[in-house]
Design a protein around this motif. Structure first.
Motif, mmCIF file in Angstrom:
data_model
loop_
_atom_site.group_PDB
_atom_site.id
_atom_site.type_symbol
_atom_site.label_atom_id
_atom_site.label_comp_id
_atom_site.label_asym_id
_atom_site.label_seq_id
_atom_site.Cartn_x
_atom_site.Cartn_y
_atom_site.Cartn_z
ATOM 1 N N ASP A 119 0.496 -1.014 -0.254
ATOM 2 C CA ASP A 119 0.199 -0.356 0.024
ATOM 3 C C ASP A 119 1.101 1.082 -0.267
ATOM 4 O O ASP A 119 0.317 2.325 -0.376
ATOM 5 N N TYR A 120 1.783 1.573 -0.087
ATOM 6 C CA TYR A 120 2.845 2.076 0.025
ATOM 7 C C TYR A 120 4.094 2.179 -0.264
ATOM 8 O O TYR A 120 4.334 3.011 -1.541
ATOM 9 N N ALA A 121 5.161 1.724 0.624
ATOM 10 C CA ALA A 121 6.461 1.339 -0.753
ATOM 11 C C ALA A 121 6.538 1.342 -1.880
ATOM 12 O O ALA A 121 7.620 1.413 -2.583
ATOM 13 N N PHE A 122 5.692 0.437 -1.901
ATOM 14 C CA PHE A 122 5.565 -0.099 -3.914
ATOM 15 C C PHE A 122 5.187 0.643 -4.786
ATOM 16 O O PHE A 122 5.328 0.515 -5.653
ATOM 17 N N PRO A 123 4.026 0.997 -4.309
ATOM 18 C CA PRO A 123 3.091 2.300 -5.191
ATOM 19 C C PRO A 123 4.377 3.067 -5.434
ATOM 20 O O PRO A 123 4.212 4.371 -6.525
ATOM 21 N N LEU A 124 4.504 4.115 -4.056
ATOM 22 C CA LEU A 124 5.163 4.712 -4.677
ATOM 23 C C LEU A 124 6.607 4.749 -5.161
ATOM 24 O O LEU A 124 6.834 5.780 -6.481
ATOM 25 N N ALA A 125 7.282 4.227 -4.815
ATOM 26 C CA ALA A 125 9.011 3.660 -5.956
ATOM 27 C C ALA A 125 8.518 3.199 -6.935
ATOM 28 O O ALA A 125 9.398 3.819 -7.912
ATOM 29 N N SER A 126 7.624 2.342 -7.721
ATOM 30 C CA SER A 126 7.055 2.404 -8.474
ATOM 31 C C SER A 126 6.395 3.903 -9.467
ATOM 32 O O SER A 126 7.079 3.684 -10.713
ATOM 33 N N LEU A 127 5.450 4.613 -8.701
ATOM 34 C CA LEU A 127 5.637 4.917 -10.015
ATOM 35 C C LEU A 127 6.148 6.466 -9.581
ATOM 36 O O LEU A 127 6.064 7.151 -10.813
ATOM 37 N N VAL A 128 6.810 6.286 -9.084
ATOM 38 C CA VAL A 128 8.256 7.515 -8.898
ATOM 39 C C VAL A 128 8.648 7.417 -10.320
ATOM 40 O O VAL A 128 8.935 7.992 -11.563
ATOM 41 N N ILE A 129 9.628 5.576 -10.483
ATOM 42 C CA ILE A 129 10.236 5.591 -10.881
ATOM 43 C C ILE A 129 9.430 5.494 -12.580
ATOM 44 O O ILE A 129 9.986 5.995 -14.157
ATOM 45 N N ALA A 130 8.522 5.016 -13.140
ATOM 46 C CA ALA A 130 7.830 4.732 -14.027
ATOM 47 C C ALA A 130 7.339 6.077 -14.282
ATOM 48 O O ALA A 130 7.277 6.847 -15.931
ATOM 49 N N LYS A 131 7.023 7.274 -13.337
ATOM 50 C CA LYS A 131 7.487 8.512 -14.067
ATOM 51 C C LYS A 131 8.252 9.082 -14.811
ATOM 52 O O LYS A 131 8.073 9.630 -15.365
ATOM 53 N N MET A 132 9.236 9.343 -14.271
ATOM 54 C CA MET A 132 10.893 9.248 -14.238
ATOM 55 C C MET A 132 11.488 8.468 -16.117
ATOM 56 O O MET A 132 10.933 9.394 -16.927
ATOM 57 N N ILE A 133 10.688 6.919 -16.049
ATOM 58 C CA ILE A 133 10.801 7.075 -17.588
ATOM 59 C C ILE A 133 10.121 7.067 -18.643
ATOM 60 O O ILE A 133 10.630 7.556 -19.639
ATOM 61 N N GLY A 134 8.542 7.320 -17.788
ATOM 62 C CA GLY A 134 7.809 8.115 -19.599
ATOM 63 C C GLY A 134 6.169 6.944 -19.382
ATOM 64 O O GLY A 134 6.220 6.489 -20.440
ATOM 65 N N VAL A 135 6.338 6.238 -18.622
ATOM 66 C CA VAL A 135 5.395 4.721 -18.520
ATOM 67 C C VAL A 135 3.743 5.628 -18.338
ATOM 68 O O VAL A 135 3.724 6.316 -17.293
ATOM 69 N N PRO A 136 2.883 5.857 -19.186
ATOM 70 C CA PRO A 136 1.820 6.353 -18.634
ATOM 71 C C PRO A 136 1.245 5.754 -17.253
ATOM 72 O O PRO A 136 1.290 4.598 -16.867
ATOM 73 N N VAL A 137 0.640 6.613 -17.112
ATOM 74 C CA VAL A 137 -0.294 6.206 -15.529
ATOM 75 C C VAL A 137 -1.020 5.231 -15.393
ATOM 76 O O VAL A 137 -0.892 4.051 -14.116
ATOM 77 N N VAL A 138 -1.783 5.006 -16.189
ATOM 78 C CA VAL A 138 -3.232 3.659 -16.454
ATOM 79 C C VAL A 138 -2.333 1.820 -16.419
ATOM 80 O O VAL A 138 -2.353 1.007 -15.998
ATOM 81 N N GLU A 139 -1.311 2.457 -16.698
ATOM 82 C CA GLU A 139 0.059 0.988 -17.408
ATOM 83 C C GLU A 139 0.774 0.793 -15.796
ATOM 84 O O GLU A 139 1.369 -0.312 -15.729
ATOM 85 N N LEU A 215 16.711 -0.163 -15.175
ATOM 86 C CA LEU A 215 16.085 1.148 -14.549
ATOM 87 C C LEU A 215 14.811 0.824 -14.310
ATOM 88 O O LEU A 215 14.246 0.871 -12.290
ATOM 89 N N MET A 216 13.883 0.165 -15.047
ATOM 90 C CA MET A 216 12.821 -0.146 -14.527
ATOM 91 C C MET A 216 12.688 -1.401 -12.606
ATOM 92 O O MET A 216 12.053 -0.941 -12.169
ATOM 93 N N ILE A 217 13.583 -2.180 -13.259
ATOM 94 C CA ILE A 217 13.762 -3.149 -12.003
ATOM 95 C C ILE A 217 14.483 -2.560 -10.972
ATOM 96 O O ILE A 217 14.332 -2.455 -9.609
ATOM 97 N N ALA A 218 15.080 -1.845 -11.437
ATOM 98 C CA ALA A 218 16.697 -1.913 -10.270
ATOM 99 C C ALA A 218 16.033 -0.831 -9.832
ATOM 100 O O ALA A 218 16.606 -0.108 -8.715
ATOM 101 N N GLY A 219 15.167 0.180 -10.403
ATOM 102 C CA GLY A 219 14.978 1.528 -10.028
ATOM 103 C C GLY A 219 13.654 0.628 -8.775
ATOM 104 O O GLY A 219 13.527 2.363 -8.483
ATOM 105 N N HIS A 220 13.066 0.369 -8.503
ATOM 106 C CA HIS A 220 12.424 0.319 -7.667
ATOM 107 C C HIS A 220 11.926 -1.159 -6.995
ATOM 108 O O HIS A 220 11.855 -0.813 -5.452
ATOM 109 N N GLU A 221 12.013 -2.568 -7.437
ATOM 110 C CA GLU A 221 12.280 -3.480 -6.300
ATOM 111 C C GLU A 221 12.957 -3.160 -5.337
ATOM 112 O O GLU A 221 12.815 -3.112 -4.312
ATOM 113 N N THR A 222 14.217 -2.278 -5.244
ATOM 114 C CA THR A 222 14.991 -2.314 -3.938
ATOM 115 C C THR A 222 15.155 -1.050 -2.791
ATOM 116 O O THR A 222 15.361 -1.527 -1.730
ATOM 117 N N THR A 223 14.207 -0.079 -3.713
ATOM 118 C CA THR A 223 13.438 0.807 -3.196
ATOM 119 C C THR A 223 12.614 0.450 -2.554
ATOM 120 O O THR A 223 12.776 1.240 -0.741
#
Ligand code: HEM
Length: 379
Positions: A119-139, A215-223
């Motif tokens: 509910d917190y760590a996962f959505p936060l880290a993945s939303l952040v890296i997805a935004k940086m990479i440029g993945v649209p919100v719905v995906e 960047l997608m994997i390294a960028g959120h799994e560990t964070t």
């Protein structure tokens, strides 16, 4: 893992095992780990090469990731990607991290409980890296499944069964990113993929795809692990938890200490490109070397009271982000995310406590990763 590391360390800081879990040298000593990571004769490699035909595409992509490249190719790929992590870019994303952390807590607050991981760590880290990479919100929600599939293929615990069953998710992920890259080529935006696309004279198609996925994997799994591990460690150390609430400036050293004490990445691997003398031992050309970062960070020769969590520890020269030419490119981002996530959580939920159901660790060897961390928000 820590009693196991102690046992290994008692056999020597660098020890050769013929079987468990894979044959090779296991390095547990702090100085030895540093030495291996600084010596470029120890090449970075894909830790467990995939043999199944079903993984041909993934293997091809892994072969183009900077993490598994050496010398010139590594320098070129890293140089291009590091433009994404300069302070001005990080400053920009800081507001998004804060806003997202508050949004997630607003949602959780209504139930007065949450699972810190999902509910917190996962959505936060993945939303952040997805935004940086440029993945649209719905995906963005798809990230979790994708990244879990990729992690399973690289961790030591992967079984024949996992590999034999193949993994369709990985095919879907690769196709998805390829389509996204093509889209950004037609209509670039202000994001990482668009930035890489503009540099396409220096990056091949495969390198472009590999860089995005890395960047997608390294960028959120560990964070995710860093944020969740911090919450657990703090709740298990109530006196320090309270001290941190009273003095938020301690957040920097507290996060560094969690990086040392519960390192999200527990191990990395290298292969010797020639015979290399290490102390009394000779690591032979072709030997595999497993670098146990989590063990080095608890080496009593380096850290006083290594098994004690002390959030004021300073200096704290842990190796949680690696060392040398492959030092984590996202370290500043990860630190910033964790500091913000924890500060906002502690400010808003001063009565935070563990719920009755026990936190659970995932059965992985290379990563220190909670699968669940249920908490009550207000007592
Ligand atoms: C490399 C850990 C967050 C991207 C590494 C390495 C470690 C590491 C140990 C070195 C691997 C080796 O030498 O074999 C961590 C931890 C993180 C974290 C513990 C969070 C707590 C991030 C983030 C990003 C990122 C947020 C990007 C958004 C990378 C990349 C590399 C790397 C691209 C490869 C660098 C190279 O090969 O030159 N990370 N990382 N990491 N990390 Fe991280």
């Amino acid at each position: 893992p820590y009693p196991f590391y102690d046992e290994m360390r008692s056999m020597g800081p660098l020890y050769k095992l013929d079987s468990f879990p894979y044959p090779g040298w296991y390095v547990t000593g702090y100085e030895e780990v540093k030495k291996v990571l600084l010596d470029t004769r120890f090449k970075n490699r894909i830790p467990l090469p995939l043999t199944s035909k079903k993984y041909e595409r993934l293997k091809e992509v892994q072969n183009h990731m900077m993490l598994f490249k050496n010398e010139l190719d590594h320098r070129r790929l890293r140089g291009l990607a590091s433009a994404a992590f300069v302070p001005s870019k990080l400053k920009h994303i800081r507001y998004y991290i804060e806003e997202t952390a508050h949004d997630l807590l607003n949602q959780a607050e209504q139930k007065n409980k949450m699972d810190v991981v999902s509910d917190y760590a996962f959505p936060l880290a993945s939303l952040v890296i997805a935004k940086m990479i440029g993945v649209p919100v719905v995906e963005r929600p798809l990230f979790r499944e994708w990244s879990a599939s990729l992690i399973r293929t690289i961790d030591f615990t992967r079984t024949r069964h996992i590999l034999a069953s193949g993994d369709e998710t990985i095919g879907v992920l690769l196709d998805y990113f390829q389509r996204l890259i093509n889209k950004k080529k037609r209509a670039p935006k202000d994001d990482l993929i668009s930035m890489f696309v503009k540099q396409d004279s220096e990056l091949s198609e495969k390198e472009l795809l590999a860089t995005c996925i890395l960047l997608m994997i390294a960028g959120h799994e560990t964070t995710v692990n860093l944020i969740s591990n911090t919450v657990l460690v703090l709740l298990n150390h109530p006196v320090q938890y309270k001290a941190l609430q009273e003095n938020p400036a301690l957040i920097e050293t507290a996060i560094e200490e969690v990086l040392r004490y519960e390192s999200p990445t527990q191990m990395t691997a290298r292969v010797a490109s020639e015979d290399i003398k290490m102390g009394e031992s000779i690591v032979q050309k072709g030997d595999h070397v497993y670098v146990l970062l989590g063990a080095a960070n608890r080496d009593p020769e380096k850290f006083a009271k290594a098994d004690v969590f002390d959030m004021t520890r300073k200096p704290n020269p842990h190796l949680a982000f690696g060392h040398g030419v492959h030092f984590c490119i996202g370290a500043s981002l990860a630190r910033m995310e964790a500091q913000i996530a924890i500060q906002i959580l502690l400010q808003r939920m001063p009565g935070l406590r563990l719920s009755d159901s026990k936190p659970r660790w995932r059965k992985l060897i290379g990563f220190r990763s909670l699968s669940e961390l249920p908490v009550i928000l207000r007592s």
